[in-house]
Write an enzyme that holds these catalytic residues in place. Structure first.
Site, short mmCIF file in Angstrom:
data_model
loop_
_atom_site.label_atom_id
_atom_site.label_comp_id
_atom_site.label_asym_id
_atom_site.label_seq_id
_atom_site.Cartn_x
_atom_site.Cartn_y
_atom_site.Cartn_z
CD GLN B 136 -8.00 37.60 18.18
OE1 GLN B 136 -9.04 37.00 18.89
NE2 GLN B 136 -8.19 38.47 17.30
N GLY B 137 -3.33 36.34 19.43
CA GLY B 137 -2.77 36.84 20.69
C GLY B 137 -3.05 38.24 20.87
CE1 TYR B 138 -4.89 40.46 17.27
CE2 TYR B 138 -6.75 41.92 17.63
CZ TYR B 138 -5.72 41.49 16.87
OH TYR B 138 -5.62 42.13 15.44
CB SER B 139 -7.51 39.40 25.62
OG SER B 139 -8.59 39.76 24.78
CB SER B 171 -9.65 31.33 20.04
OG SER B 171 -10.49 32.47 20.48
CD GLU B 253 -12.89 38.94 17.10
OE1 GLU B 253 -12.12 39.76 17.09
OE2 GLU B 253 -12.91 37.93 18.02
CB SER B 383 -18.01 43.65 25.53
OG SER B 383 -18.00 45.20 25.99
CD GLU B 385 -21.78 45.67 28.43
OE1 GLU B 385 -20.69 45.04 27.78
OE2 GLU B 385 -22.65 45.35 28.97
#
Lengths: 357, 402
Positions: B136-139, B171, B253, B383, B385
């Site tokens: 996964q290329g997200y963050s 990941s 996810e 997260s 939060e």
């Protein structure tokens, strides 16, 4: 909340409508300010009876509807929401004790009248301020009961006492000679009394086997827990509404993230608690492990309501401290229910014991 | 291979069940019984490799690793009821699903929903057979919780894009064959400037660098894109639809992350673990009364979490829409997973803090590593939060401006 049957949905809606229209918190205030020693309004209880609520856990053969514990929970949750004072929980717990442990004769004598709401029954369990501490000293001798019971729910006016003695449960007619009642005026403005038994005629609940004592108490614990969940829900909703309308620093309090996260955390905890309490009610109906689920439900409801009742006052600010505002009334009922039939420390100990660790 | 259990809706459940049973009997290698953790290993080597690969091939060719996906793309084509029967029978046989990973959990379901026919034909069958690893290329270094501020840029070059930028927390990026990525195609708009691209990790200009975590493991890496050519046929949806598609994928996810968390791989219950390490008095009570009360409280809450997960499933089946309680599952599941780890460690004392080598049992070492690795669960996949923001705003209606 759990998925309801059509009948349960109707019951819940009926209870919700009735509570909203006939028994808002102002009804409780009125009763409190009248100085009623009885702690509830008999006319209101008669209304509950006419709606069939007083016989929900009583078999049809004895005039009840046998609608089940989960259904009784739906009603008690709504009553808890507006602090509706009524002996419905204590009378139901006492009736269920007779259903489990009573002889045919005892059942015939008492259950139809409890189901019809003609009489109020209650459990008389504790002999001190902390549930489960110390051995039970109330003794049965030659058909008579001797001892003192403290903090008995609706003790000022109950017509029938289901009394825990050293060797089991006994039925005592509230009108018996030798029975004395001393009112204890407490924070929740309901009826609590010390009941003295001095050579009072009593008949034993002889059926129900060895687990009877625990089952009766576990049932009472679960009924407490659902009332507490109703109170949590109301406190949460009222607090959320308040945060959405109170303006400081030119913005509604609900726009502050510090408060948003506190409310989200409370929401999360309440949903978890709901699952435990509903699970315990379902276990009563479906024959799951009642003791473990009762300990779990009561402990989580205790802790949740403790937190929620404090947070509700804090998040309301000064106005939450005033008698005029409702939230303070909840904390005064909350602590009584937390102590009833076992505080969290007691429940954790019992839970661990039941699971053998 | 037996043909007894061809997926077929016309079969009645019991016939289906006996077919599954016969097929498992013929195809599941007994040597792998109860060895579910093999499925989590990157490459199974050693004496079990041959059996594992045979099992994977057998499940892959039936599509039963992805039982409810359409059979036309290599899935099992089973109804929910049949899939339930399959998983019951697998549990009964001690079998496990050897096909997993991000392709199965996240990317596949999203591509089935948003992909073109050609894209589905190209990618789904390989996921069903467990042949292709996706990452996964997200963050990005500057785009974590605020994912939509991502900067990796895909420049339009007619029939292809040139991609430049850096992803992080990829990941399994160092082992992946392909990457599904969110990239920016328009710098003038934040959310609407994002596009969903599929990038072959062997394309020139793609490099990865593993990130070593406090647990010692390197499950994530940094991924660099340096003038990487990506054909436009690898774009899922239209330009600017990436945020919508990417968010949908995150829902998959989160569903899969529920209950993720450290310590759950340990076979012993906390009370049993505590009895072993702390001991009991003559009444059978744990010697440490304070710990005993806290374990009791944890067990009560953990049960309430499991009850909530069941309640959410019941409520969603009843057709009244998604339960509001579903929003708390990730928060609660990950929190309790971490709490469980911390309690395990406390129970084991120094014995729970071994890093490697002699003097520590495999269970103990796993507990230590799981405790550290588990700290990720309240950070990734939205997260705690962020989840609290979602509850406050979407469910409780606590808006920024009113």
């Amino acid at each position: 909340m759990a998925v309801l049957s059509e009948e349960q949905s109707m019951l819940r809606d009926m209870a919700q409508d009735w509570v909203n229209n006939e028994s808002p918190v102002s009804a409780f205030r009125k009763l409190r300010d009248s100085g009623s020693r009885q702690g509830f309004d008999p006319a209101v209880y008669a209304e509950m009876a006419s709606m069939g609520w007083t016989g929900i856990v009583i078999p049809e053969a004895y005039g009840g509807t046998d609608f089940g514990w989960f259904s009784l929970g739906l009603v008690l949750e709504e009553l808890g929401r507006t602090l509706t004072p009524s002996p419905l929980a204590s009378s139901s717990a006492a009736a269920a004790a007779i259903v489990l442990g009573g002889s045919d004769e005892q059942k015939d004598k008492w259950l139809p009248r409890i189901a019809a709401g003609e009489i109020v029954a209650t459990l008389a369990t504790d002999e001190g301020p902390r549930h489960g501490q110390g051995a039970i000293e109330t003794r049965h001798f030659d058909g008579k009961l001797f001892g003192r019971k403290q903090f008995v729910d609706n003790g000022d006016s109950a017509d029938l006492f289901v009394v825990l003695a050293s060797d089991g449960w006994y039925l005592v007619d509230g009108g018996s000679a030798g029975l004395t009642r001393s009112t204890r005026s407490m924070t929740d403005s309901r009826s609590h009394a010390e009941i003295g038994f001095d050579s009072v005629p009593a008949t034993k609940l002889d059926c129900g086997g060895e687990g009877l004592t625990d089952t009766i108490l576990d049932q009472a614990r679960i009924l407490c827990a659902i009332e507490m969940l109703g109170m949590c829900r109301q406190l949460f909703d009222v607090t959320l509404d308040y945060l959405k309308q109170r303006i400081q620093f030119d913005q509604v309090l609900a726009s502050f993230q510090a408060l948003q996260h506190r409310m989200a955390a409370l929401f999360t905890e309440i949903e978890l608690t709901r699952s435990a309490v509903e699970g315990a009610l379902a276990a009563l109906d479906n024959g799951g492990d009642i003791s473990v689920t009762a300990a779990q439900a009561k402990a989580l409801a205790n802790d949740m309501l403790n937190t929620m009742s404090r947070e509700a006052i804090q998040l309301h600010g000064g106005i939450g401290m005033t008698d005029e505002f409702d939230v303070g009334l909840y904390i005064k009922r909350a602590r009584i229910l937390e102590n009833a039939f076992g505080n969290s420390a007691f429940m954790r100990d019992r839970f661990a014991q039941l699971l053998a660790f | 291979m037996s043909t007894a259990a061809r997926a077929d809706d016309s079969l009645d459940p019991e016939a289906f069940r006996s077919g599954v049973r016969a097929w498992l009997d013929a195809n599941f290698p007994r040597s792998l019984k109860g060895r579910a953790q093999l499925a989590l290993e990157l490459d199974v080597t050693g004496p079990e490799a041959a059996d594992f690969n045979a099992w994977k091939a057998a499940m892959g060719s039936k599509g039963w690793g992805t039982p409810t996906w359409p059979a036309e793309y290599g899935g099992g084509g089973l109804s929910k009821e049949q899939a339930k029967i399959l998983s019951q029978e697998m549990a009964r046989a001690g079998a496990f699903n050897p096909i997993g990973g991000m392709g199965v959990m996240m990317f596949g379901p999203t591509l089935l929903e948003y992909g073109s026919e050609e894209q589905k034909q190209e990618h789904i069958p390989a996921i069903c057979r467990g042949e292709i690893r996706w990452c996964q290329g997200y963050s990005e270094p500057g785009a974590g919780s605020d994912l939509a501020s991502l900067q990796t840029f895909a420049e339009d070059k007619g029939d292809h894009y040139i991609v430049n930028g850096q992803k992080t927390w990829t990941s399994g990026g160092q082992w992946a064959d392909k990457c599904f990525a969110l990239v920016r195609t328009d710098k003038s708009k934040k959310h609407e400037g994002i596009t969903f691209l599929l990038i072959d990790m062997t394309t020139p200009g793609v490099t990865t660098k593993p990130i070593r975590l406090i647990s010692g493991a390197s499950p994530f890496c940094e991924t660099f894109f340096d003038n990487v050519v990506v054909p436009k046929t690898n774009r899922v949806g239209k330009e600017g639809e990436g945020w919508t598609i990417g968010k949908r994928l995150l829902q998959h996810e989160r569903t899969n992350l529920v209950g993720a968390g450290a310590g759950l791989n340990s076979s012993k219950s906390l009370p049993d673990l505590a009895k072993q390490y702390v001991g009991t008095d003559q009444n059978g009570k744990l010697r440490d009364a304070d710990l005993r009360a806290r374990i009791a409280m944890f067990e009560m809450k953990w049960r309430a979490f499991l009850q909530t997960a069941r309640r959410v499933a019941d409520e969603s089946k009843s057709g009244n829409g998604v339960s509001v309680a579903s929003s708390i599952l990730k928060i609660a599941g990950t929190k309790f997973g971490q709490e469980r780890s911390e309690l395990s460690l406390e129970i084991m004392g120094m014995q729970g803090l071994g890093w490697e080598g002699e003097g520590f049992s495999p269970d103990e070492l796993r507990t230590t590593r799981g405790w550290l690795g588990g700290k990720a669960t309240t950070i990734y996949g939205g997260s705690t939060e962020i989840q609290n923001n979602v509850i406050a705003k979407r469910i409780l209606g606590m808006l920024d401006h009113q």
